[in-house]
Scaffold this motif. Structure first.
Motif, PDB file in Angstrom:
ATOM      1  N   MET A  50     -13.998  28.228 -35.829  1.00  0.00           N
ATOM      2  CA  MET A  50     -14.146  30.266 -35.721  1.00  0.00           C
ATOM      3  C   MET A  50     -15.917  30.001 -35.055  1.00  0.00           C
ATOM      4  O   MET A  50     -16.849  30.193 -35.985  1.00  0.00           O
ATOM      5  N   ILE A  51     -15.892  30.842 -33.934  1.00  0.00           N
ATOM      6  CA  ILE A  51     -17.372  31.349 -33.847  1.00  0.00           C
ATOM      7  C   ILE A  51     -17.235  32.893 -34.134  1.00  0.00           C
ATOM      8  O   ILE A  51     -16.518  33.252 -34.200  1.00  0.00           O
ATOM      9  N   TYR A  52     -18.675  33.549 -35.029  1.00  0.00           N
ATOM     10  CA  TYR A  52     -18.477  34.439 -35.612  1.00  0.00           C
ATOM     11  C   TYR A  52     -19.063  35.499 -35.123  1.00  0.00           C
ATOM     12  O   TYR A  52     -19.320  36.725 -35.257  1.00  0.00           O
ATOM     13  N   ASP A  53     -20.356  35.119 -34.245  1.00  0.00           N
ATOM     14  CA  ASP A  53     -21.549  35.517 -33.934  1.00  0.00           C
ATOM     15  C   ASP A  53     -21.826  36.314 -32.177  1.00  0.00           C
ATOM     16  O   ASP A  53     -23.167  36.357 -31.214  1.00  0.00           O
ATOM     17  N   VAL A  54     -20.380  35.833 -31.901  1.00  0.00           N
ATOM     18  CA  VAL A  54     -20.446  36.204 -30.047  1.00  0.00           C
ATOM     19  C   VAL A  54     -20.368  38.244 -30.197  1.00  0.00           C
ATOM     20  O   VAL A  54     -19.079  38.475 -30.415  1.00  0.00           O
ATOM     21  N   ALA A  55     -21.297  38.609 -29.472  1.00  0.00           N
ATOM     22  CA  ALA A  55     -21.251  40.009 -28.965  1.00  0.00           C
ATOM     23  C   ALA A  55     -19.922  40.590 -28.921  1.00  0.00           C
ATOM     24  O   ALA A  55     -19.262  39.926 -27.879  1.00  0.00           O
ATOM     25  N   GLY A  56     -18.748  41.496 -29.541  1.00  0.00           N
ATOM     26  CA  GLY A  56     -17.273  41.475 -28.534  1.00  0.00           C
ATOM     27  C   GLY A  56     -16.398  41.124 -29.695  1.00  0.00           C
ATOM     28  O   GLY A  56     -14.930  41.621 -29.375  1.00  0.00           O
ATOM     29  N   PHE A  57     -16.590  39.841 -30.490  1.00  0.00           N
ATOM     30  CA  PHE A  57     -15.211  39.039 -30.624  1.00  0.00           C
ATOM     31  C   PHE A  57     -15.372  39.266 -32.261  1.00  0.00           C
ATOM     32  O   PHE A  57     -16.305  38.798 -32.640  1.00  0.00           O
ATOM     33  N   PRO A  58     -14.956  39.462 -33.142  1.00  0.00           N
ATOM     34  CA  PRO A  58     -15.308  39.546 -34.384  1.00  0.00           C
ATOM     35  C   PRO A  58     -14.963  37.984 -34.885  1.00  0.00           C
ATOM     36  O   PRO A  58     -16.050  37.370 -36.055  1.00  0.00           O
TER      37      PRO A  58
END
Length: 322
Positions: A50-58
């Motif tokens: 899981m990636i958590y630091d892409v804008a628009g995607f929790p």
């Protein structure tokens, strides 16, 4: 030799967004990557994480982020040249000429290098050097493959703890071994793993693997204690990797170690050659996927003006085109 407005070297997230944005600017695009599929480091190393630091995607899986970026870029039909390395750079009538290992030659309006870390090779696990058999991996493309297994993770960085976090709900057991007491991973991730039924063994090394044809166990040596043998079905060697810029080092690019120096327009010291993403370096650089997206747009917009001096640096917002 054939013509293309923009050649993008690197099909990771930054390169894929650059392909979309160049298409949005009405430019023809070729995306080149030595890997056989898009996604770069994300696809090769952590597609299931899981990636958590892409804008628009929790939160979003690496694999899903790449799929979305490919779909977004497909709006403008970029050409993909995958499984092939960009080899030589020359100039003809002021325009870059890119020679590929496949024999293709592209005369480009501009080149954008988004090669991330360059080509990367996992650091080997010393205990596996003389082990003949399977069950040793450096990345986990499909988490479900390790369901119900006893998993041993070796390492103390972000990758090691991310794998522990992702595999714990699926595996029968997860043991993480690190040779030091302190970890390089983000403290918040370490705390999350500590709250799970994951065994963490510090000041320890994996000294031997057992098994005939496939790993069945491992010896863990803790400083000041007896060697312990634990059952293991899969060893995840998360020891980092070495990176190599390959032929890019022969182009005459101004480099800071393994990074390409750029200015605020993302241009390099070479005419019509831009760069964006993790491979770039400038004062205050922050290496995030989100940063790469912004740099990609900056590089494309400035390349568009170089390709066509009559073009506007800022074309307007994409919502205006609708």
């Amino acid at each position: 030799m054939r013509e293309v407005d923009v050649a993008i070297i690197g099909a990771g997230p930054t390169g894929l967004f650059a392909a979309y944005y160049a298409g949005f600017r009405g430019l023809s695009v070729a995306v080149i990557d030595v890997l056989p599929e898009p996604g770069g480091q994300v696809t090769a190393m952590y597609p299931e994480k899981m990636i958590y630091d892409v804008a628009g995607f929790p939160s979003i899986k690496g694999r899903d982020l790449v799929a979305n970026l490919v779909t977004q870029a497909a709006t403008f039909g970029p050409e993909y040249l995958l499984g092939v390395r960009a080899e030589k750079l020359s100039y003809l009538d002021g325009k870059p000429v890119l020679s590929l290992a496949s024999g293709d030659i592209l005369r480009c309006g501009a080149i954008i290098v988004t090669a991330g870390l360059g080509s990367f090779t996992p650091r080997p696990l010393p205990a596996a050097e003389n082990f003949v058999g399977g069950g040793i991996v450096f990345f986990v493309p499909h988490l479900a493959d390790l369901a119900g297994q006893d998993v041993l993770i070796v390492g103390g960085g972000d990758s090691a703890f991310d794998w522990a976090l992702a595999l714990q709900p699926l595996a029968r057991s997860v043991t993480l071994v690190h040779r030091r007491e302190k970890f390089r991973a983000h403290a918040a991730t370490v705390d999350r793993v500590r709250d799970l039924p994951v065994r963490i063994v510090v000041n320890a090394e994996v000294t031997k693997l057992h098994g005939d044809g496939a790993v069945t166990g491992a010896d863990i040596a803790v400083k000041g204690a007896e060697v312990e043998t634990v059952p293991v079905d899969t060893v995840v060697a998360a020891l980092g990797f070495t990176a190599d810029l390959g032929p890019l080092t022969e182009w005459g690019l101004a480099l800071d170690k393994r990074h390409i120096l750029v200015d605020s327009t993302m241009v390099t010291n070479l005419p019509r050659v831009f760069s964006a993403g993790d491979i770039t370096e400038y004062p205050g650089k922050v290496r995030l996927i989100a940063t790469g997206f912004g740099e990609a747009a900056t590089a494309v917009n400035n390349a568009a003006v170089v390709i066509n001096p009559a073009a506007h640096l800022f074309p307007g917002h994409s919502s205006d085109a609708g």
